[in-house]
Scaffold this motif. Sequence first.
Motif, PDB file in Angstrom:
ATOM      1  N   ALA A 419      12.253  80.063 102.895  1.00  0.00           N
ATOM      2  CA  ALA A 419      13.600  80.167 102.348  1.00  0.00           C
ATOM      3  C   ALA A 419      13.819  79.175 101.217  1.00  0.00           C
ATOM      4  O   ALA A 419      14.564  79.437 100.275  1.00  0.00           O
ATOM      5  CB  ALA A 419      14.628  79.937 103.464  1.00  0.00           C
ATOM      6  N   ALA A 420      13.141  78.030 101.281  1.00  0.00           N
ATOM      7  CA  ALA A 420      13.320  77.021 100.240  1.00  0.00           C
ATOM      8  C   ALA A 420      12.500  77.331  99.001  1.00  0.00           C
ATOM      9  O   ALA A 420      12.865  76.933  97.889  1.00  0.00           O
ATOM     10  CB  ALA A 420      12.954  75.640 100.779  1.00  0.00           C
ATOM     11  N   GLU A 421      11.371  78.028  99.150  1.00  0.00           N
ATOM     12  CA  GLU A 421      10.447  78.233  98.028  1.00  0.00           C
ATOM     13  C   GLU A 421      10.491  79.632  97.431  1.00  0.00           C
ATOM     14  O   GLU A 421       9.832  79.885  96.427  1.00  0.00           O
ATOM     15  CB  GLU A 421       9.018  77.949  98.507  1.00  0.00           C
ATOM     16  N   LYS A 422      11.196  80.547  98.050  1.00  0.00           N
ATOM     17  CA  LYS A 422      11.163  81.936  97.580  1.00  0.00           C
ATOM     18  C   LYS A 422      11.828  82.064  96.213  1.00  0.00           C
ATOM     19  O   LYS A 422      12.648  81.240  95.806  1.00  0.00           O
ATOM     20  CB  LYS A 422      11.882  82.838  98.575  1.00  0.00           C
ATOM     21  N   SER A 423      11.489  83.147  95.540  1.00  0.00           N
ATOM     22  CA  SER A 423      12.051  83.402  94.222  1.00  0.00           C
ATOM     23  C   SER A 423      13.461  83.959  94.343  1.00  0.00           C
ATOM     24  O   SER A 423      13.732  84.789  95.199  1.00  0.00           O
ATOM     25  CB  SER A 423      11.166  84.409  93.476  1.00  0.00           C
ATOM     26  N   PRO A 424      14.378  83.529  93.484  1.00  0.00           N
ATOM     27  CA  PRO A 424      15.734  84.088  93.525  1.00  0.00           C
ATOM     28  C   PRO A 424      15.871  85.390  92.752  1.00  0.00           C
ATOM     29  O   PRO A 424      16.959  85.945  92.679  1.00  0.00           O
ATOM     30  CB  PRO A 424      16.570  82.973  92.889  1.00  0.00           C
ATOM     31  N   ILE A 425      14.793  85.871  92.161  1.00  0.00           N
ATOM     32  CA  ILE A 425      14.836  87.088  91.344  1.00  0.00           C
ATOM     33  C   ILE A 425      14.298  88.251  92.169  1.00  0.00           C
ATOM     34  O   ILE A 425      13.184  88.193  92.700  1.00  0.00           O
ATOM     35  CB  ILE A 425      14.012  86.919  90.065  1.00  0.00           C
ATOM     36  N   HIS A 426      15.098  89.309  92.308  1.00  0.00           N
ATOM     37  CA  HIS A 426      14.726  90.463  93.123  1.00  0.00           C
ATOM     38  C   HIS A 426      14.934  91.745  92.322  1.00  0.00           C
ATOM     39  O   HIS A 426      15.660  91.767  91.325  1.00  0.00           O
ATOM     40  CB  HIS A 426      15.552  90.518  94.408  1.00  0.00           C
ATOM     41  N   TYR A 427      14.287  92.802  92.818  1.00  0.00           N
ATOM     42  CA  TYR A 427      14.424  94.116  92.195  1.00  0.00           C
ATOM     43  C   TYR A 427      14.624  95.138  93.304  1.00  0.00           C
ATOM     44  O   TYR A 427      13.931  95.115  94.334  1.00  0.00           O
ATOM     45  CB  TYR A 427      13.169  94.463  91.387  1.00  0.00           C
ATOM     46  N   GLN A 428      15.599  96.025  93.106  1.00  0.00           N
ATOM     47  CA  GLN A 428      15.863  97.068  94.096  1.00  0.00           C
ATOM     48  C   GLN A 428      15.249  98.384  93.639  1.00  0.00           C
ATOM     49  O   GLN A 428      15.472  98.828  92.512  1.00  0.00           O
ATOM     50  CB  GLN A 428      17.375  97.237  94.314  1.00  0.00           C
ATOM     51  N   TYR A 429      14.488  99.011  94.532  1.00  0.00           N
ATOM     52  CA  TYR A 429      13.791 100.250  94.193  1.00  0.00           C
ATOM     53  C   TYR A 429      14.445 101.419  94.929  1.00  0.00           C
ATOM     54  O   TYR A 429      14.464 101.475  96.160  1.00  0.00           O
ATOM     55  CB  TYR A 429      12.316 100.142  94.577  1.00  0.00           C
ATOM     56  N   LYS A 430      15.015 102.346  94.155  1.00  0.00           N
ATOM     57  CA  LYS A 430      15.622 103.583  94.668  1.00  0.00           C
ATOM     58  C   LYS A 430      16.680 103.328  95.743  1.00  0.00           C
ATOM     59  O   LYS A 430      16.860 104.117  96.660  1.00  0.00           O
ATOM     60  CB  LYS A 430      14.549 104.524  95.207  1.00  0.00           C
ATOM     61  N   GLY A 431      17.387 102.236  95.617  1.00  0.00           N
ATOM     62  CA  GLY A 431      18.465 101.945  96.544  1.00  0.00           C
ATOM     63  C   GLY A 431      18.032 101.753  97.976  1.00  0.00           C
ATOM     64  O   GLY A 431      18.859 101.838  98.892  1.00  0.00           O
ATOM     65  N   ARG A 432      16.751 101.477  98.208  1.00  0.00           N
ATOM     66  CA  ARG A 432      16.250 101.373  99.571  1.00  0.00           C
ATOM     67  C   ARG A 432      15.432 100.111  99.825  1.00  0.00           C
ATOM     68  O   ARG A 432      15.552  99.504 100.879  1.00  0.00           O
ATOM     69  CB  ARG A 432      15.414 102.602  99.900  1.00  0.00           C
ATOM     70  N   PHE A 433      14.615  99.712  98.840  1.00  0.00           N
ATOM     71  CA  PHE A 433      13.697  98.602  99.053  1.00  0.00           C
ATOM     72  C   PHE A 433      14.048  97.440  98.137  1.00  0.00           C
ATOM     73  O   PHE A 433      14.432  97.647  96.975  1.00  0.00           O
ATOM     74  CB  PHE A 433      12.244  99.019  98.810  1.00  0.00           C
ATOM     75  N   ILE A 434      13.904  96.232  98.661  1.00  0.00           N
ATOM     76  CA  ILE A 434      14.057  95.009  97.879  1.00  0.00           C
ATOM     77  C   ILE A 434      12.656  94.471  97.609  1.00  0.00           C
ATOM     78  O   ILE A 434      11.883  94.230  98.546  1.00  0.00           O
ATOM     79  CB  ILE A 434      14.902  93.966  98.641  1.00  0.00           C
ATOM     80  N   MET A 435      12.355  94.283  96.349  1.00  0.00           N
ATOM     81  CA  MET A 435      11.010  93.853  95.954  1.00  0.00           C
ATOM     82  C   MET A 435      11.101  92.458  95.349  1.00  0.00           C
ATOM     83  O   MET A 435      11.917  92.203  94.460  1.00  0.00           O
ATOM     84  CB  MET A 435      10.409  94.843  94.958  1.00  0.00           C
ATOM     85  N   THR A 436      10.235  91.564  95.849  1.00  0.00           N
ATOM     86  CA  THR A 436      10.210  90.171  95.404  1.00  0.00           C
ATOM     87  C   THR A 436       8.771  89.737  95.179  1.00  0.00           C
ATOM     88  O   THR A 436       7.906  90.005  96.021  1.00  0.00           O
ATOM     89  CB  THR A 436      10.874  89.254  96.446  1.00  0.00           C
TER      90      THR A 436
END
Length: 608
Positions: A419-436
């Motif tokens: 939680a401390a090291e993860k990237s704050p930038i995400h992408y949503q694919y087809k309204g179903r998946f969160i990609m990081t």
Amino acid sequence: MTDVIQLLPDSVANQIAAGEVIQRPASVIKELVENAVDAGAKMIHVLVVDAGRTSIQVIDDGCGMSETDARLAFERHATSKIRKADDLFALHTMGFRGEALPSIAAVSQVELRTRREADEVGTCLILSGTKVESQDVCSCAVGSSFTVSNLFFNVPARRKFLKTNATELNNILSAFERIVLVYPTISFTLHSNGQELMNLRAGSLLQRITDVYGRRYAQELLPVSVDTELCRVTGFVAKPETARKKGAPECFFVNGRYMKHAYFHKAVQQAFERLIPIGTHVPYFIYFEVSPADIDVNIHPTKTEIKFENEQSIWQLLMAAVRDAIGQFCAIPQLDFDTEGKPEIPAYTPQSSQAPSAPKVLSSPGYNPFNGTKRKAASGWEQLYSDLPTQSVAPSQEAPSFFDQEPIAAAIEHRDSIAAEKSPIHYQYKGRFIMTAVKSGLMIIDQYRADVRIRYEQYLAQLQTREADTQQVLFPEVIQFSPAEQVVLEKVLPRLSAIGFDLTDLGQGSFAVNGIPAGIEGMNYVQLLHDMVDEAVHQGEVSSDALGQALALTMARHAAIPQGQVLNNDEMENIVNELFACSNVNYTPDGRSILCILPQHEIEDLLK
């Protein structure tokens, strides 16, 4: 060498038959009520104490029995339904084996009071373990009254394996419902420990279904009707939007007899193909009228398994009938070119030969939105948000570093560091998946399953601490529970209150929903409550903790973010943070995967 084959005593033979016919208190009620129906009764009363353990009483106003018939009825294979083997292929009664009453008497204490209309006095017969203890004349009403006490008193092993009273009462309700749905012209009552559970008046089939399962079914059922030389199919199927995973009543009846038939069930499911989600079921009540010579009901003691001579043809007929019912009531969009009898809509014809003029658009040519000062509305918004902190990111700012060199599988075990090291930038694919992006590749999260896990743990914590916020509703909604659902409500209501529901008992299975858990506004909370109670009924006899987990999971599924909902980066960031704060980030409570990792080397191999 002496002979080794011997005839079994009648007491032993009766107990063997009882093991096949009488499995639990519900079996006793099924056999006695079916006999009352065959006797031509118009009113049948069923009274049970301690879910049938202590006593079961069935009272009817049928034809009654003479003194000789009352004594003979408790002999094995003594019946008034058939006379010869050929009668098995022309059955029009519920019973025919002649094993029910002797099997009941073999494992209980029975008192029978019966009188025919032509007799002045009746007969009172008392048996205990197949032994007749007394037979006297008595004063009683026309019909029969069976009282079965101390079931399995002489078979301790069978009595020990009975379930709890709530579970056995549910089995009694299921057996009772299967009979009352076949005979809507007969009045029935059911009492448990002096409390009335059902009071069903004679009426139509639709009225009987709504009386048993609740008024909500009155607007959800579509009639099914088809009549051929092979078979006549009638009944009701529910609309596709009523589909649910558990708790949907699915009933087949043939010639007034309940049956289980997986092959015909598949026909109904195929008729709803692509109309309901996979894994869900639609309620249905289907009645077959077939020539008795074309079916065989004598293949199982409980008579719930029936063989059909033209099974495949009836399967096709059933599927076509259900599809026709759905299409006829516009549940399936279709083109209709039949205009006979339809209202005629005239086309527009102008009064003059000139074409109608186009509407005029008023505008101000001198208006320029980029000139002058800001509008008052904009200044109002600026004043409203003037105190909020702002944060800007320079275009040339580099993306922050992601995970350390350790593998992602090991990193998942250390949720705090992730939680401390993860990237704050995400992408949503087809309204179903969160990609990081992660150091070892690409992490893909199912947003719905992740939210189910998050909310499940939140509701579970609320059940344990009983510290849930309740949002009062402006107009309380009245929800009706069926008798089977009322049995488990006593155990479920405290947990619903702990989650945040505020329910008021109005009597007769009706409850007023005065408050709902905060955060589910806009949700169909009436359907949510039905699903939660259905889940409790489906769980049956489980521990208190298991019941709480089932209720929390059902509510989490309803409240979770649906697939297809578009999320901004902040919302995705919150989901990822809350997911990695859960006790299990890999799987949902029902065992489905939440996330996966696409390794970096596989991505590079795809782009070679």
